[in-house]
Design a protein around this motif. Structure first.
Motif, PDB file in Angstrom:
ATOM      1  N   LEU A  21       0.837  -1.202   0.000  1.00 24.10           N
ATOM      2  CA  LEU A  21       0.000   0.000   0.000  1.00 24.10           C
ATOM      3  C   LEU A  21       0.874   1.255   0.000  1.00 24.10           C
ATOM      4  O   LEU A  21       0.566   2.241  -0.679  1.00 24.10           O
ATOM      5  CB  LEU A  21      -0.926  -0.001   1.219  1.00 24.10           C
ATOM      6  N   LYS A  22       1.975   1.229   0.753  1.00 25.65           N
ATOM      7  CA  LYS A  22       2.909   2.357   0.766  1.00 25.65           C
ATOM      8  C   LYS A  22       3.585   2.508  -0.597  1.00 25.65           C
ATOM      9  O   LYS A  22       3.822   3.625  -1.070  1.00 25.65           O
ATOM     10  CB  LYS A  22       3.967   2.151   1.861  1.00 25.65           C
TER      11      LYS A  22
ATOM     12  N   SER B 219     -13.143  -1.282  -3.871  1.00 30.02           N
ATOM     13  CA  SER B 219     -13.620  -0.919  -2.527  1.00 30.02           C
ATOM     14  C   SER B 219     -12.682  -1.434  -1.442  1.00 30.02           C
ATOM     15  O   SER B 219     -12.387  -0.732  -0.475  1.00 30.02           O
ATOM     16  CB  SER B 219     -15.033  -1.465  -2.316  1.00 30.02           C
ATOM     17  N   SER B 220     -12.199  -2.648  -1.609  1.00 30.62           N
ATOM     18  CA  SER B 220     -11.265  -3.215  -0.629  1.00 30.62           C
ATOM     19  C   SER B 220      -9.979  -2.406  -0.556  1.00 30.62           C
ATOM     20  O   SER B 220      -9.430  -2.162   0.528  1.00 30.62           O
ATOM     21  CB  SER B 220     -10.940  -4.671  -0.991  1.00 30.62           C
ATOM     22  N   LEU B 221      -9.492  -1.957  -1.716  1.00 31.85           N
ATOM     23  CA  LEU B 221      -8.264  -1.170  -1.755  1.00 31.85           C
ATOM     24  C   LEU B 221      -8.458   0.182  -1.072  1.00 31.85           C
ATOM     25  O   LEU B 221      -7.615   0.620  -0.281  1.00 31.85           O
ATOM     26  CB  LEU B 221      -7.829  -0.969  -3.205  1.00 31.85           C
ATOM     27  N   ILE B 222      -9.574   0.837  -1.361  1.00 33.25           N
ATOM     28  CA  ILE B 222      -9.840   2.148  -0.752  1.00 33.25           C
ATOM     29  C   ILE B 222      -9.923   2.026   0.766  1.00 33.25           C
ATOM     30  O   ILE B 222      -9.340   2.816   1.507  1.00 33.25           O
ATOM     31  CB  ILE B 222     -11.126   2.755  -1.323  1.00 33.25           C
TER      32      ILE B 222
ATOM     33  N   VAL C 141      -7.312   3.981   3.488  1.00 34.84           N
ATOM     34  CA  VAL C 141      -7.723   4.949   4.517  1.00 34.84           C
ATOM     35  C   VAL C 141      -7.833   4.303   5.898  1.00 34.84           C
ATOM     36  O   VAL C 141      -8.140   4.967   6.886  1.00 34.84           O
ATOM     37  CB  VAL C 141      -9.056   5.619   4.142  1.00 34.84           C
ATOM     38  N   LYS C 142      -7.612   2.993   5.939  1.00 30.20           N
ATOM     39  CA  LYS C 142      -7.598   2.228   7.195  1.00 30.20           C
ATOM     40  C   LYS C 142      -8.923   2.278   7.946  1.00 30.20           C
ATOM     41  O   LYS C 142      -8.970   2.282   9.173  1.00 30.20           O
ATOM     42  CB  LYS C 142      -6.460   2.714   8.108  1.00 30.20           C
ATOM     43  N   LYS C 143      -9.994   2.346   7.184  1.00 26.74           N
ATOM     44  CA  LYS C 143     -11.319   2.203   7.782  1.00 26.74           C
ATOM     45  C   LYS C 143     -12.307   1.856   6.682  1.00 26.74           C
ATOM     46  O   LYS C 143     -12.049   2.090   5.499  1.00 26.74           O
ATOM     47  CB  LYS C 143     -11.753   3.483   8.495  1.00 26.74           C
ATOM     48  N   LYS C 144     -13.425   1.293   7.086  1.00 22.15           N
ATOM     49  CA  LYS C 144     -14.413   0.844   6.109  1.00 22.15           C
ATOM     50  C   LYS C 144     -15.316   1.999   5.725  1.00 22.15           C
ATOM     51  O   LYS C 144     -16.217   2.387   6.455  1.00 22.15           O
ATOM     52  CB  LYS C 144     -15.240  -0.313   6.686  1.00 22.15           C
TER      53      LYS C 144
END
Length: 268
Positions: free
Chosen positions: A88-89, A129-132, A136-139
């Protein structure tokens, strides 16, 4: 194995495509998502057609399910698993690097660059959606293992590093020989294809390209697919399937391929 053409272009996809064309005018970077298990089949030519000279980052999703020895990564490509924070980084860095040329031009003109605006595109159920949510580290977007969930565009602030425009998944209007692969990875609904033909295709492919995986999970390779699914039915304790085609075992086999239960695979 030849397949029939599937016409899969609902009204919301056409509307989303038109909105995508409009949004491109204010986007700095395009992020195209493909499935690392089937990057060719999951890359929509429509995206390449409209991107033109926009910087593009090609993200190979679900790399933890793919046979990476078969993946040929392009220079603008990145392998990503939402389970791996490091990837992700790396994606954030890729986006920043893709934006750098424009940012430098702005600085030369005395303009302080704002965080880049990126648009995420891909076919349905590719993992947008899973990537987003992972970034952002939240659903904040709904995630489900079936196509067609995201219907509208929305902007998301990703940790003040960049702004991301989420878009609905878009499939080309027609698919032919790639239908089976898209169904196997969950990009199109399995119900659109006959379970017997789809599972026969899957078994033939796995038996040829990944026989060791099949043997490890189910037992010996069989020449006849009905015998193979009878073997799976017995291995998995499916007692109520009395049909000669063992459709319950076939459905289970398809699900375990889609969910990555049998191991890392790649569809050429």
């Amino acid at each position: 194995m030849a397949t029939s053409i599937i016409h899969w272009y609902p009204g919301h996809m056409k509307k989303a495509a038109n909105k995508m064309l409009e949004a491109l005018k204010m986007v700095d970077v395009v992020i195209e998502l493909v499935d690392a298990r089937a990057p060719i089949q999951t890359s929509n030519p429509f995206f390449q057609k409209i991107i033109h000279d926009k910087p593009c980052v090609k993200v190979y999703m679900k790399s933890d399910l793919a046979d990476l020895s078969a993946v040929k990564l392009p220079t603008n490509g990145i392998l990503l698993s939402i389970k791996d924070p490091r990837s992700l980084k790396q994606l954030t860095k890729k986006i920043t690097d893709a934006y750098r040329a424009k940012a430098e031009k702005q600085m030369k003109r005395g303009i302080k660059p704002l965080p880049p605006k990126a648009m995420i595109v891909g076919i349905p159920n590719i993992g947008k959606s899973s990537l987003i949510n992972a970034l952002v580290k939240k659903k904040i977007t709904k995630v489900e293992n079936k196509p067609g969930l995201t219907k509208n565009q929305r902007w998301v602030n990703v940790n003040n590093a960049f702004y991301l425009l989420d878009t609905p998944g878009i499939l080309p209007s027609n698919y032919d020989q790639d239908n089976y692969v898209l169904a196997l990875i969950g990009a199109v609904k399995i119900e659109l294809l006959p379970v017997i033909k789809l599972s026969d295709y899957a078994y033939t492919y796995i038996a040829k390209h990944y026989p060791l995986l099949f043997k490890k999970h189910y037992g010996e390779i069989k020449k006849d697919s009905n015998e193979a699914f009878a073997l799976i039915a017995n291995k998995r304790g499916i007692k109520n399937d009395k049909t000669i085609h063992h459709e319950d075992a076939r459905s289970l086999f398809l699900k375990e391929i889609r969910d990555g239960k049998i191991g890392r695979i790649y569809f050429a």
